[in-house]
Write a protein that holds these residues in place. Structure first.
Motif, PDB file in Angstrom:
ATOM      1  N   ASP A 129       0.810  -1.224   0.000  1.00  0.00           N
ATOM      2  CA  ASP A 129       0.000   0.000   0.000  1.00  0.00           C
ATOM      3  C   ASP A 129       0.837   1.265   0.000  1.00  0.00           C
ATOM      4  O   ASP A 129       0.294   2.378   0.038  1.00  0.00           O
ATOM      5  N   ASP A 146      -5.595  -7.902   3.591  1.00  0.00           N
ATOM      6  CA  ASP A 146      -6.712  -8.501   2.876  1.00  0.00           C
ATOM      7  C   ASP A 146      -7.699  -7.400   2.515  1.00  0.00           C
ATOM      8  O   ASP A 146      -7.359  -6.210   2.560  1.00  0.00           O
ATOM      9  N   THR A 147      -8.904  -7.780   2.166  1.00  0.00           N
ATOM     10  CA  THR A 147      -9.877  -6.771   1.736  1.00  0.00           C
ATOM     11  C   THR A 147     -10.444  -5.953   2.890  1.00  0.00           C
ATOM     12  O   THR A 147     -11.086  -4.918   2.662  1.00  0.00           O
ATOM     13  N   GLN A 148     -10.214  -6.403   4.134  1.00  0.00           N
ATOM     14  CA  GLN A 148     -10.803  -5.744   5.298  1.00  0.00           C
ATOM     15  C   GLN A 148      -9.811  -4.912   6.108  1.00  0.00           C
ATOM     16  O   GLN A 148     -10.207  -3.977   6.799  1.00  0.00           O
ATOM     17  N   GLN A 149      -8.534  -5.261   6.040  1.00  0.00           N
ATOM     18  CA  GLN A 149      -7.575  -4.600   6.920  1.00  0.00           C
ATOM     19  C   GLN A 149      -6.160  -4.698   6.373  1.00  0.00           C
ATOM     20  O   GLN A 149      -5.847  -5.522   5.508  1.00  0.00           O
ATOM     21  N   ARG A 150      -5.309  -3.840   6.923  1.00  0.00           N
ATOM     22  CA  ARG A 150      -3.858  -3.931   6.717  1.00  0.00           C
ATOM     23  C   ARG A 150      -3.259  -4.157   8.097  1.00  0.00           C
ATOM     24  O   ARG A 150      -3.274  -3.253   8.934  1.00  0.00           O
ATOM     25  N   ASP A 166      -4.807   4.457   2.305  1.00  0.00           N
ATOM     26  CA  ASP A 166      -5.233   3.253   1.600  1.00  0.00           C
ATOM     27  C   ASP A 166      -5.992   3.645   0.339  1.00  0.00           C
ATOM     28  O   ASP A 166      -6.973   4.400   0.390  1.00  0.00           O
ATOM     29  N   SER A 168      -7.612   1.571  -1.628  1.00  0.00           N
ATOM     30  CA  SER A 168      -8.727   0.673  -1.941  1.00  0.00           C
ATOM     31  C   SER A 168     -10.066   1.332  -1.600  1.00  0.00           C
ATOM     32  O   SER A 168     -10.137   2.205  -0.732  1.00  0.00           O
ATOM     33  N   GLN A 170     -12.456   0.201   0.068  1.00  0.00           N
ATOM     34  CA  GLN A 170     -12.906  -0.124   1.429  1.00  0.00           C
ATOM     35  C   GLN A 170     -12.335   0.812   2.482  1.00  0.00           C
ATOM     36  O   GLN A 170     -12.860   0.897   3.598  1.00  0.00           O
ATOM     37  N   ARG A 172      -9.314   0.496   4.098  1.00  0.00           N
ATOM     38  CA  ARG A 172      -8.905  -0.450   5.137  1.00  0.00           C
ATOM     39  C   ARG A 172      -8.085   0.220   6.235  1.00  0.00           C
ATOM     40  O   ARG A 172      -7.186   1.007   5.948  1.00  0.00           O
ATOM     41  N   GLN A 184      -4.383   1.053  16.111  1.00  0.00           N
ATOM     42  CA  GLN A 184      -4.855   1.522  14.808  1.00  0.00           C
ATOM     43  C   GLN A 184      -4.246   2.881  14.516  1.00  0.00           C
ATOM     44  O   GLN A 184      -4.392   3.830  15.295  1.00  0.00           O
TER      45      GLN A 184
END
Length: 325
Positions: A129, A146-150, A166, A168, A170, A172, A184
């Motif tokens: 990323d 993945d598609t939900q988180q880094r 990010d 993406s 989503q 993420r 986080q």
């Protein structure tokens, strides 16, 4: 009668002798004259008897020597590989009975991780990323995108994180987890260090939100730029100002400002293979200056030149003691 906990530390030379005998006994059968020499050595002093007792405990835990050490035992007595193996084995003997479990854990954490550094090594990574990581000495991490988180999972050691937005759809979150909790990143630059039972966090830019591993009902803690904290899996430590030298290791330096010598030695030992011990008589000596971690021997020489300290090396440099000059 003294218990193991209160026994004085063994002489490094005696530990090296015990390591040599343990190697010789593991690689072949001794002749009658060699066995008599070994028995004589073992009975010649209480300290040698203690060292051999530790050797027996270690041998029982291992069921023999680790393969990496056993193979070195077959080398010539004067070979660098054998001398290095002797140093490692003597260090294991110095901290029996906890040594074997720690040795196995360290090996497992290092070699099964996605990315790792050895003692004294630093490594820089650019993630998929665009985020940037710097791994400090003796560090092991896993990277799980993945598609939900880094997610960066810190198994051991210390990292410096510079997050990227990010791209993406989503959006993420960028997360860093340790044994004690999950952090986080809120658009930020920060360091994370995994200690035996706590995590240290220092925020240089932006902010970081912390959730504890075993106290999910506790309110998350927000740590802002210029702040640092440490936490267990159950409780947060106090917020304090970030040390301005917290990231000096990324530049190959250990910065000290009236630091206790005992604390300085503990930090320096992270970058040096083997064991570094500070005599309690000089533990409170205050040290200041900029010291290179890429060359720990040079740093030890600088201490000798500047402070009333004597540095003594044993076991081919694997065991170093700082004592009053």
């Amino acid at each position: 009668m003294l218990t193991r906990r209160h026994e004085p530390p063994l002489d490094p030379k005696v530990l090296e002798e015990a390591a040599e005998w343990l190697m010789r006994l593991s690689e072949r059968d001794l002749s009658d004259s060699e066995r008599a020499e070994w028995e004589c050595w073992r009975a010649s002093s209480p300290e040698r008897g203690r060292a051999w007792s530790r050797a027996q405990v270690l041998q029982g835990k291992l069921g023999g020597l680790p393969r990496s050490l056993a193979m070195s035992a077959l080398d010539r007595p004067s070979s660098p590989e054998r001398r290095a193996a002797l140093g490692k084995l003597a260090l294991l003997l110095a901290v029996v009975p906890a040594s074997w479990g720690s040795w196995k854990l360290a090996q497992s954490q290092q070699w099964s991780a996605d990315y790792h550094t050895s003692v004294g090594e630093r490594r820089e990574l650019t993630l998929a990323d665009g985020s940037h990581l710097t791994l400090n000495t003796d560090t092991a991490i896993d990277v799980l995108f993945d598609t939900q988180q880094r997610l960066i999972q810190v198994r051991e050691g210390e990292i410096l994180v510079q997050t990227a937005p990010d791209a993406s759809p989503q959006g993420r979150p960028f997360l860093v987890s340790t044994r004690e909790g999950r952090m986080q990143a809120l658009g930020t630059r920060f360091t994370v260090r995994q200690l035996p039972s706590r995590t240290q966090l220092a925020v240089l830019e932006g902010a970081v939100r912390i959730e504890l591993a075993n106290a999910r009902q506790a309110a998350p803690l927000i740590v802002n730029a210029g702040q640092r904290t440490d936490f267990s899996s159950l409780a947060f430590g106090p917020l304090t100002p970030t040390d301005r030298n917290v990231g000096a290791w990324t530049q190959g330096m250990l910065m000290a400002d009236k630091m206790r010598l005992a604390d300085f030695v503990a930090e320096l030992a992270r970058y040096r293979r083997g064991f570094v011990r500070c005599d309690p008589a000089i533990a409170e000596l205050r040290v200041s200056g900029a010291f290179p971690i890429n060359d720990t021997q040079r740093t030890l020489n600088m201490l000798v030149q500047t402070y009333p300290v004597l540095v003594t090396g044993h076991l081919s440099g694997y065991w170093v003691t700082l004592s009053p000059a």
